[in-house]
Design an enzyme around this catalytic site. Structure first.
Site, PDB file in Angstrom:
ATOM      1  N   GLY A  11       0.749  -1.033   0.200  1.00 48.31           N
ATOM      2  CA  GLY A  11      -0.121  -0.176  -0.131  1.00 48.31           C
ATOM      3  C   GLY A  11       0.764   1.420   0.052  1.00 48.31           C
ATOM      4  N   ARG A  21      13.315   9.994  -2.505  1.00 47.72           N
ATOM      5  CA  ARG A  21      14.229  11.078  -2.838  1.00 47.72           C
ATOM      6  C   ARG A  21      15.728  10.950  -2.124  1.00 47.72           C
ATOM      7  NH1 ARG A  21      14.665  16.032   0.144  1.00 47.72           N
ATOM      8  NH2 ARG A  21      15.440  17.781  -0.815  1.00 47.72           N
ATOM      9  N   VAL A  24      17.924   8.127  -3.673  1.00 43.22           N
ATOM     10  CA  VAL A  24      18.479   8.749  -4.817  1.00 43.22           C
ATOM     11  C   VAL A  24      19.460   9.765  -4.599  1.00 43.22           C
ATOM     12  CG1 VAL A  24      17.881   9.917  -7.030  1.00 43.22           C
ATOM     13  CG2 VAL A  24      16.367   8.129  -6.067  1.00 43.22           C
ATOM     14  N   ARG A  72       0.854  -4.986  -5.926  1.00 40.02           N
ATOM     15  CA  ARG A  72       1.098  -6.070  -5.117  1.00 40.02           C
ATOM     16  C   ARG A  72       1.232  -7.274  -6.375  1.00 40.02           C
ATOM     17  NH1 ARG A  72      -0.666  -4.737  -0.037  1.00 40.02           N
ATOM     18  NH2 ARG A  72      -2.071  -2.988  -0.184  1.00 40.02           N
ATOM     19  N   ASP A 103       5.447  -5.040   6.122  1.00 42.64           N
ATOM     20  CA  ASP A 103       5.984  -6.440   6.381  1.00 42.64           C
ATOM     21  C   ASP A 103       5.858  -7.427   5.324  1.00 42.64           C
ATOM     22  OD1 ASP A 103       3.478  -6.778   7.060  1.00 42.64           O
ATOM     23  OD2 ASP A 103       3.494  -7.501   9.255  1.00 42.64           O
ATOM     24  N   THR A 126       3.937   2.577   5.570  1.00 43.79           N
ATOM     25  CA  THR A 126       2.580   2.061   5.487  1.00 43.79           C
ATOM     26  C   THR A 126       1.748   3.102   6.689  1.00 43.79           C
ATOM     27  OG1 THR A 126       1.117   0.382   6.181  1.00 43.79           O
ATOM     28  CG2 THR A 126       3.122   0.227   7.215  1.00 43.79           C
ATOM     29  N   ILE A 127       0.604   3.440   6.093  1.00 43.96           N
ATOM     30  CA  ILE A 127      -0.008   4.304   7.099  1.00 43.96           C
ATOM     31  C   ILE A 127      -0.666   3.674   8.308  1.00 43.96           C
ATOM     32  CG2 ILE A 127      -0.895   5.924   5.286  1.00 43.96           C
ATOM     33  CD1 ILE A 127      -3.779   4.483   5.735  1.00 43.96           C
ATOM     34  N   ASP A 128      -0.560   2.001   8.263  1.00 44.53           N
ATOM     35  CA  ASP A 128      -1.172   1.444   9.570  1.00 44.53           C
ATOM     36  C   ASP A 128      -0.253   1.515  10.702  1.00 44.53           C
ATOM     37  OD1 ASP A 128      -3.134   0.885   7.766  1.00 44.53           O
ATOM     38  OD2 ASP A 128      -2.091  -0.938   6.926  1.00 44.53           O
ATOM     39  N   ASP A 130       1.634  -0.892  11.683  1.00 45.97           N
ATOM     40  CA  ASP A 130       1.590  -2.290  12.013  1.00 45.97           C
ATOM     41  C   ASP A 130       3.087  -2.915  12.035  1.00 45.97           C
ATOM     42  OD1 ASP A 130       1.303  -2.461   9.466  1.00 45.97           O
ATOM     43  OD2 ASP A 130      -0.429  -3.644   9.300  1.00 45.97           O
ATOM     44  N   GLY A 171      -6.434   1.270   8.940  1.00 46.39           N
ATOM     45  CA  GLY A 171      -5.473   0.724   9.829  1.00 46.39           C
ATOM     46  C   GLY A 171      -5.309  -0.868   9.814  1.00 46.39           C
ATOM     47  N   ARG A 172      -6.136  -1.403   9.021  1.00 48.22           N
ATOM     48  CA  ARG A 172      -6.117  -2.793   8.860  1.00 48.22           C
ATOM     49  C   ARG A 172      -6.139  -3.551   9.881  1.00 48.22           C
ATOM     50  NH1 ARG A 172      -2.701  -5.937   4.698  1.00 48.22           N
ATOM     51  NH2 ARG A 172      -1.386  -4.202   4.446  1.00 48.22           N
ATOM     52  N   GLY A 186      -9.874  13.940  20.473  1.00 43.42           N
ATOM     53  CA  GLY A 186     -11.040  14.102  21.672  1.00 43.42           C
ATOM     54  C   GLY A 186     -12.196  13.128  21.513  1.00 43.42           C
ATOM     55  N   GLU A 223     -11.033   0.109  11.205  1.00 47.56           N
ATOM     56  CA  GLU A 223     -11.817  -0.759  10.329  1.00 47.56           C
ATOM     57  C   GLU A 223     -11.656  -2.229  10.460  1.00 47.56           C
ATOM     58  OE1 GLU A 223      -9.921  -0.154   6.297  1.00 47.56           O
ATOM     59  OE2 GLU A 223      -8.037  -0.751   7.002  1.00 47.56           O
ATOM     60  N   GLN A 253      -7.009   8.942   3.670  1.00 42.63           N
ATOM     61  CA  GLN A 253      -6.104   8.747   4.717  1.00 42.63           C
ATOM     62  C   GLN A 253      -4.902   8.285   4.016  1.00 42.63           C
ATOM     63  OE1 GLN A 253      -8.266   6.662   8.293  1.00 42.63           O
ATOM     64  NE2 GLN A 253      -9.519   6.296   6.421  1.00 42.63           N
TER      65      GLN A 253
HETATM   66  P1  ATP Z   1       0.865  -2.858   3.297  1.00 45.42           P
HETATM   67  O1  ATP Z   1       1.016  -3.168   4.607  1.00 45.42           O
HETATM   68  O2  ATP Z   1       0.953  -1.490   3.164  1.00 45.42           O
HETATM   69  O3  ATP Z   1      -0.099  -3.662   2.692  1.00 45.42           O
HETATM   70  P2  ATP Z   1       2.858  -4.777   2.312  1.00 45.42           P
HETATM   71  O4  ATP Z   1       4.328  -4.859   2.132  1.00 45.42           O
HETATM   72  O5  ATP Z   1       2.837  -5.805   3.731  1.00 45.42           O
HETATM   73  O6  ATP Z   1       2.409  -3.551   2.508  1.00 45.42           O
HETATM   74  P3  ATP Z   1       1.843  -6.719   0.797  1.00 45.42           P
HETATM   75  O7  ATP Z   1       0.729  -6.723  -0.126  1.00 45.42           O
HETATM   76  O8  ATP Z   1       1.614  -8.026   2.133  1.00 45.42           O
HETATM   77  O9  ATP Z   1       1.993  -5.723   1.355  1.00 45.42           O
HETATM   78  O10 ATP Z   1       3.217  -7.203   0.089  1.00 45.42           O
HETATM   79  C1  ATP Z   1       3.564  -6.309  -0.985  1.00 45.42           C
HETATM   80  C2  ATP Z   1       4.069  -7.542  -1.947  1.00 45.42           C
HETATM   81  O11 ATP Z   1       5.296  -8.122  -1.534  1.00 45.42           O
HETATM   82  C3  ATP Z   1       3.312  -8.679  -2.289  1.00 45.42           C
HETATM   83  O12 ATP Z   1       2.404  -8.326  -3.596  1.00 45.42           O
HETATM   84  C4  ATP Z   1       4.350  -9.664  -3.070  1.00 45.42           C
HETATM   85  O13 ATP Z   1       4.528  -9.449  -4.255  1.00 45.42           O
HETATM   86  C5  ATP Z   1       5.357  -9.323  -1.843  1.00 45.42           C
HETATM   87  N1  ATP Z   1       5.313 -10.402  -0.724  1.00 45.42           N
HETATM   88  C6  ATP Z   1       4.489 -10.329   0.184  1.00 45.42           C
HETATM   89  N2  ATP Z   1       4.388 -11.484   0.963  1.00 45.42           N
HETATM   90  C7  ATP Z   1       5.379 -12.242   0.440  1.00 45.42           C
HETATM   91  C8  ATP Z   1       5.689 -13.568   0.603  1.00 45.42           C
HETATM   92  N3  ATP Z   1       5.458 -14.239   2.103  1.00 45.42           N
HETATM   93  N4  ATP Z   1       6.774 -13.981   0.076  1.00 45.42           N
HETATM   94  C9  ATP Z   1       7.271 -13.559  -1.138  1.00 45.42           C
HETATM   95  N5  ATP Z   1       6.781 -12.147  -1.306  1.00 45.42           N
HETATM   96  C10 ATP Z   1       5.789 -11.507  -0.919  1.00 45.42           C
END
Ligand code: ATP
Length: 321
Positions: A11, A21, A24, A72, A103, A126-128, A130, A171-172, A186, A223, A253
Site C-alpha cells: 500500500g 528522494r 536517490v 502487489r 512487512d 505504511t499508514i497502518d 503495524d 489501519g487494517r 478528543g 476498520e 487517509q
Molecule cells: P501494506 O502493509 O501497505 O499492505 P505490505 O508490504 O505488507 O504493505 P503486501 O501486499 O503484503 O503489502 O506485500 C507486497 C508485495 O510483497 C506482495 O504483492 C508480494 O509481491 C510481496 N510479498 C508479500 N508477502 C510475501 C511472501 N510471503 N513471499 C514473497 N513475497 C511476498
C-alpha cells in the site's frame, strides 16, 4: 558497490516520495548509480527500470503517493517469479536493493536475499503503523493528521445538531490510527481490535454522555473491528432515538502532503539505507525506536511483536469521561 535500486511495494503511504528522494540523492552524493524500479516487485519482474537523476526526485518531497508507483505481485510470491526478479537485478548490475513497504514486502525481500544473495534493505512505509520493529512507519503521522482534520469537521456539525457520529478509520488489523486520531481528536469512544469490543459498554457510555449534557458523541472505529454501518446498526437497535451518523474516511487517509514528521523520518531512513549498503550490510530493516534511527536483521525484525500502547488507550478513556 556501484549500483543500487529502489522500489515501493504494498500500500502507498505519504512520505514514500521523501524516502525515494533521500535514497536517490544520498546514493548519487556517494558516487552510486541509482535505478528506480517501477510498480514494486511486479515492475522488477517486468523489467520496468529507470536511471534516477538528482532532478528525477525534484519537487516530490511534498507529494503524497509514490512516483515509482506501487503494486502487489502474486508472481513474486512464487520461486520462479523471484528467480526472474534476481535475473533482472543482475542484468542491470544492481547490487543493493532498497524496499520501501510493509512487512509483506519485507518477507519478499527476505526470500530474495536467502534464495539469490541479493543485498536488501527495508524501509517501513505504511499508514497502518503495524510493523513491530519500529515505533513509527512512514505515512502514519500524515494519516492521523488527515483523520483528525476530518474528526474536527465532523465534530462541528455533530455539535450543531447534537448528534452522535461514528468515524471509521483505516489501519487494517491494527488500531493505531484509531487510537492516535481518536485521542488527539478528543473522541468519546475509541473502538480498536486490540481491546475486546462490548456493545453494551459503548451504548452505556453514549447514554451517560447524553445525561451529563454532552452535545456530541464522536466514536472512532478502527476498520479491523467492523464497518461503520455495522456498528451504526448495532447501536441503533439498542438506542433507537439516538440521532446517529457514520462516515468512512477511506482512501483520503492514504493521500495528501506528508507531515513534517513523515518527511523527516523518511529522509533519515532513506539516507541510512544507502549508508548500510555502502557498509556492505544486507538483510536489514530500518526502524525508529526511542527517536533513534536503528536497524535490525530482517529475521529478527520480522519475528518481533509490537506491544500495543494500552496506557494511551486508558488515557483516552479517562480524558473522555
Ligand atoms: P501494506 O502493509 O501497505 O499492505 P505490505 O508490504 O505488507 O504493505 P503486501 O501486499 O503484503 O503489502 O506485500 C507486497 C508485495 O510483497 C506482495 O504483492 C508480494 O509481491 C510481496 N510479498 C508479500 N508477502 C510475501 C511472501 N510471503 N513471499 C514473497 N513475497 C511476498
Amino acid at each position: 558497490m556501484k549500483t543500487i535500486g529502489v522500489l515501493t511495494s504494498g500500500g502507498d503511504a505519504p512520505g514514500m516520495n521523501a524516502a525515494i528522494r533521500a535514497v536517490v540523492r544520498c546514493g548519487i552524493y556517494n558516487g552510486l548509480t541509482v535505478k528506480g524500479i517501477m510498480r514494486g516487485y511486479q515492475g522488477l519482474i517486468d523489467d520496468e527500470i529507470e536511471d534516477m537523476t538528482l532532478s528525477s526526485v525534484g519537487d516530490i518531497i511534498q507529494r503524497g503517493g509514490t512516483i515509482l508507483r506501487t503494486a502487489r505481485s502474486a508472481e513474486f510470491k512464487t520461486k520462479e517469479g523471484r528467480a526472474k526478479a534476481a535475473e533482472i537485478l543482475k542484468k542491470h548490475e544492481i547490487e543493493g536493493l532498497v524496499i520501501i513497504g510493509g512487512d509483506g514486502s519485507f518477507r519478499g525481500a527476505q526470500l530474495l536475499s536467502n534464495e539469490h544473495g541479493v543485498n536488501t534493505i527495508g524501509i517501513p512505509g505504511t499508514i497502518d503503523n503495524d510493523i513491530p520493529c519500529t515505533d513509527y512507519t512512514i505515512g502514519f503521522d500524515t494519516a492521523c493528521n488527515t483523520a483528525i482534520d476530518a474528526i474536527n469537521k465532523i465534530r462541528d456539525t455533530a455539535t450543531s445538531h447534537e448528534r452522535a457520529n461514528i468515524i471509521e478509520v483505516m489501519g487494517r488489523n491494527a488500531g493505531y490510527i484509531a487510537l492516535y486520531a481518536g485521542l488527539a481528536g478528543g473522541a468519546e469512544i475509541i473502538i480498536i481490535p486490540e481491546v475486546k469490543f462490548d456493545i453494551d459498554e459503548v451504548c452505556e457510555k453514549i447514554s451517560y454522555g447524553i445525561k451529563r449534557g454532552k452535545l456530541h458523541h464522536i466514536i472512532v472505529l478502527a476498520e479491523g473491528v467492523m464497518s461503520g454501518l455495522e456498528l451504526s446498526k448495532m447501536i441503533q437497535e439498542r438506542l433507537p432515538k439516538l440521532d446517529l451518523r457514520h462516515t468512512t474516511l477511506g482512501h483520503i487517509q492514504r493521500g495528501g502532503a506528508p507531515s513534517v514528521m513523515d518527511r523527516i523520518i523518511a529522509s533519515q531512513m532513506g539516507a541510512r539505507a544507502v549508508e548500510l549498503l555502502l557498509e556492505n550490510k544486507s538483510q536489514r530493516i530500518i526502524s525508529i525506536r526511542n527517536n533513534q534511527i536503528v536497524d535490525d536483521d530482517i529475521d529478527t525484525a520480522l519475528a518481533m511483536r509490537k506491544e500495543f500502547n494500552f496506557k494511551l488507550y486508558e488515557l483516552s478513556k479517562i480524558l473522555s469521561i
